[in-house]
Design an enzyme around this catalytic site. Structure first.
Site, PDB file in Angstrom:
ATOM      1  N   ASN A  10       0.871  -1.182   0.000  1.00 58.71           N
ATOM      2  CA  ASN A  10       0.000   0.000   0.000  1.00 58.71           C
ATOM      3  C   ASN A  10       0.904   1.226   0.000  1.00 58.71           C
ATOM      4  O   ASN A  10       1.519   1.547   1.016  1.00 58.71           O
ATOM      5  CB  ASN A  10      -0.880  -0.030   1.263  1.00 58.71           C
ATOM      6  CG  ASN A  10      -1.682   1.248   1.441  1.00 58.71           C
ATOM      7  OD1 ASN A  10      -1.787   2.056   0.525  1.00 58.71           O
ATOM      8  ND2 ASN A  10      -2.246   1.425   2.624  1.00 58.71           N
ATOM      9  N   TRP A  11       0.968   1.875  -1.149  1.00 59.60           N
ATOM     10  CA  TRP A  11       1.885   3.016  -1.268  1.00 59.60           C
ATOM     11  C   TRP A  11       1.315   4.283  -0.649  1.00 59.60           C
ATOM     12  O   TRP A  11       1.997   5.298  -0.583  1.00 59.60           O
ATOM     13  CB  TRP A  11       2.251   3.245  -2.746  1.00 59.60           C
ATOM     14  CG  TRP A  11       3.318   2.316  -3.250  1.00 59.60           C
ATOM     15  CD1 TRP A  11       3.891   1.270  -2.582  1.00 59.60           C
ATOM     16  CD2 TRP A  11       3.969   2.361  -4.537  1.00 59.60           C
ATOM     17  NE1 TRP A  11       4.839   0.658  -3.356  1.00 59.60           N
ATOM     18  CE2 TRP A  11       4.914   1.305  -4.562  1.00 59.60           C
ATOM     19  CE3 TRP A  11       3.845   3.182  -5.661  1.00 59.60           C
ATOM     20  CZ2 TRP A  11       5.726   1.063  -5.673  1.00 59.60           C
ATOM     21  CZ3 TRP A  11       4.646   2.937  -6.773  1.00 59.60           C
ATOM     22  CH2 TRP A  11       5.585   1.890  -6.772  1.00 59.60           C
ATOM     23  N   LYS A  12       0.064   4.240  -0.225  1.00 58.21           N
ATOM     24  CA  LYS A  12      -0.572   5.418   0.395  1.00 58.21           C
ATOM     25  C   LYS A  12      -0.364   6.638  -0.508  1.00 58.21           C
ATOM     26  O   LYS A  12      -0.393   6.507  -1.727  1.00 58.21           O
ATOM     27  CB  LYS A  12      -0.029   5.631   1.810  1.00 58.21           C
ATOM     28  CG  LYS A  12      -0.064   4.358   2.649  1.00 58.21           C
ATOM     29  CD  LYS A  12       0.170   4.622   4.097  1.00 58.21           C
ATOM     30  CE  LYS A  12       0.241   3.297   4.836  1.00 58.21           C
ATOM     31  NZ  LYS A  12       0.212   3.445   6.281  1.00 58.21           N
ATOM     32  N   HIS A  93      -9.412   1.146   5.060  1.00 57.94           N
ATOM     33  CA  HIS A  93      -8.120   1.310   5.742  1.00 57.94           C
ATOM     34  C   HIS A  93      -8.313   2.247   6.933  1.00 57.94           C
ATOM     35  O   HIS A  93      -9.096   3.195   6.860  1.00 57.94           O
ATOM     36  CB  HIS A  93      -7.084   1.872   4.765  1.00 57.94           C
ATOM     37  CG  HIS A  93      -5.690   1.800   5.304  1.00 57.94           C
ATOM     38  ND1 HIS A  93      -5.212   2.707   6.225  1.00 57.94           N
ATOM     39  CD2 HIS A  93      -4.676   0.921   5.078  1.00 57.94           C
ATOM     40  CE1 HIS A  93      -3.959   2.382   6.527  1.00 57.94           C
ATOM     41  NE2 HIS A  93      -3.624   1.301   5.848  1.00 57.94           N
ATOM     42  N   GLU A  95      -6.650   4.598   7.995  1.00 59.41           N
ATOM     43  CA  GLU A  95      -6.401   6.023   7.698  1.00 59.41           C
ATOM     44  C   GLU A  95      -7.618   6.648   7.026  1.00 59.41           C
ATOM     45  O   GLU A  95      -7.892   7.833   7.202  1.00 59.41           O
ATOM     46  CB  GLU A  95      -5.127   6.154   6.853  1.00 59.41           C
ATOM     47  CG  GLU A  95      -3.889   5.872   7.700  1.00 59.41           C
ATOM     48  CD  GLU A  95      -2.673   5.369   6.954  1.00 59.41           C
ATOM     49  OE1 GLU A  95      -2.661   5.429   5.708  1.00 59.41           O
ATOM     50  OE2 GLU A  95      -1.740   4.893   7.632  1.00 59.41           O
ATOM     51  N   GLU A 169      -5.389  -5.184  10.710  1.00 56.72           N
ATOM     52  CA  GLU A 169      -4.333  -4.200  10.915  1.00 56.72           C
ATOM     53  C   GLU A 169      -4.575  -3.446  12.215  1.00 56.72           C
ATOM     54  O   GLU A 169      -5.357  -2.478  12.236  1.00 56.72           O
ATOM     55  CB  GLU A 169      -4.318  -3.194   9.761  1.00 56.72           C
ATOM     56  CG  GLU A 169      -4.109  -3.800   8.399  1.00 56.72           C
ATOM     57  CD  GLU A 169      -3.540  -2.779   7.436  1.00 56.72           C
ATOM     58  OE1 GLU A 169      -2.413  -2.991   6.987  1.00 56.72           O
ATOM     59  OE2 GLU A 169      -4.207  -1.774   7.159  1.00 56.72           O
ATOM     60  N   GLY A 175       2.661   1.856  10.699  1.00 45.28           N
ATOM     61  CA  GLY A 175       3.632   2.941  10.529  1.00 45.28           C
ATOM     62  C   GLY A 175       4.372   3.303  11.803  1.00 45.28           C
ATOM     63  O   GLY A 175       5.037   4.333  11.867  1.00 45.28           O
ATOM     64  N   SER A 214       3.476  -2.564  10.257  1.00 48.45           N
ATOM     65  CA  SER A 214       4.937  -2.561  10.400  1.00 48.45           C
ATOM     66  C   SER A 214       5.592  -3.884  10.011  1.00 48.45           C
ATOM     67  O   SER A 214       6.594  -4.298  10.603  1.00 48.45           O
ATOM     68  CB  SER A 214       5.332  -2.161  11.836  1.00 48.45           C
ATOM     69  OG  SER A 214       4.926  -0.831  12.097  1.00 48.45           O
ATOM     70  N   GLY A 235       2.809  -1.282   4.265  1.00 51.88           N
ATOM     71  CA  GLY A 235       2.885   0.129   3.908  1.00 51.88           C
ATOM     72  C   GLY A 235       4.317   0.549   3.627  1.00 51.88           C
ATOM     73  O   GLY A 235       4.831   0.382   2.525  1.00 51.88           O
ATOM     74  N   GLY A 236       4.979   1.085   4.654  1.00 56.88           N
ATOM     75  CA  GLY A 236       6.311   1.665   4.479  1.00 56.88           C
ATOM     76  C   GLY A 236       7.307   0.763   3.769  1.00 56.88           C
ATOM     77  O   GLY A 236       8.069   1.224   2.912  1.00 56.88           O
TER      78      GLY A 236
END
Ligand code: PEP
Length: 256
Positions: A10-12, A93, A95, A169, A175, A214, A235-236
């Protein structure tokens, strides 16, 4: 039932065309791991370019509107995602739930709209730290699954063909570098599986349950080998091939 592990980046809100080189590198490696299903959800602006740039991996959106078209400035519909080359979409998600006040009811409507458009879906659920510390994690996630998964009528074909996934999640693990205990992940995935079987019958076994929060090269192997973990939403560590590919490799060796 063993699942083909599903590793999704997920590149957000990260990525311009300069990142297509990373996508190509990830795609080349994905081709070397045919037993792992690899996908990236880039920002909307890159979906079309990624689709053109890659061949072995899936490409998805990070959200969609419930309607197919209309007066919704700034929004993108599931049909538009299909048109630009997406195979799937992430909905719910944390976010989006937090930044955009998305409710379970809205997320379920988005999931059903996405399925109707022919997309696969990844529905995200997860508790906050306050909820976990308060002993409410199981109840919170259970309520989210109940209220945000698509109805069995809407989802039957997609569930049967493996196009439906859930991502557990924990919000406090996203993150932050903090990862949930493997035992807690196993317990929560087992709870979600029971709910999926109740909702979709035997076909509920075909829904992959991903862990997200993470995940990185150092912890992926343990997480992906854990009972009931069908893959990861990352993600990251999905932003570069160097960070993402060890996670794909870990899935290839895991029991997911
Ligand atoms: C996510 O965005 O879904 C996520 C799990 O992020 P990270 O891997 O950075 O925690």
């Amino acid at each position: 039932m063993p699942h083909r592990p599903y590793i999704v980046g997920n590149w957000k809100m990260n990525g311009t065309r300069a990142m297509l080189a990373e996508a190509r590198a990830i795609d080349r490696a994905a081709g070397r791991y045919p037993d792992v299903q690899v996908a990236i959800a880039p920002p909307f602006t890159l979906i079309g370019a990624l689709r053109e740039a890659v061949s072995a991996m899936g490409v998805g959106g990070q959200d969609c509107h419930v309607n197919a078209k209309g007066a919704h400035t700034g929004d993108v519909s599931a049909q538009m995602l299909v048109d630009t080359g997406a195979d799937f979409v992430i909905v719910g998600h944390s976010e989006r739930r937090k930044d955009h006040g998305e409710s379970d009811v809205l997320i379920k409507a988005k999931a059903e709209a996405a399925l109707a458009a022919g997309l696969g879906i990844i529905v995200c659920v997860g508790e906050t730290l306050e909820e976990r510390d308060g002993g409410k994690a199981e109840a919170v996630v259970s309520a989210q699954v109940t209220a945000s998964m698509p109805d069995s009528d809407a989802a039957a074909d997609a569930v049967a063909s493996g196009k439906v996934a859930v991502a557990y999640e924990p919000v406090w693990a996203i993150g932050t570098g903090r990862v949930a205990e493997v035992a807690d992940v196993v317990a929560m995935h087992a709870q979600i599986r029971q709910q999926l079987l109740a909702l979709y019958g035997d076909a509920g076994a075909k829904v992959r349950i991903l862990y997200g929060g993470s995940v990185n090269a150092g912890n992926a192997r343990d997480l992906l080998a854990a009972e009931g973990v069908g893959g990861a939403l990352v993600g990251g560590a999905s932003l570069t091939a160097e960070a993402f590919l060890p996670i794909v490799a870990a899935a290839d060796n895991g029991e997911a």
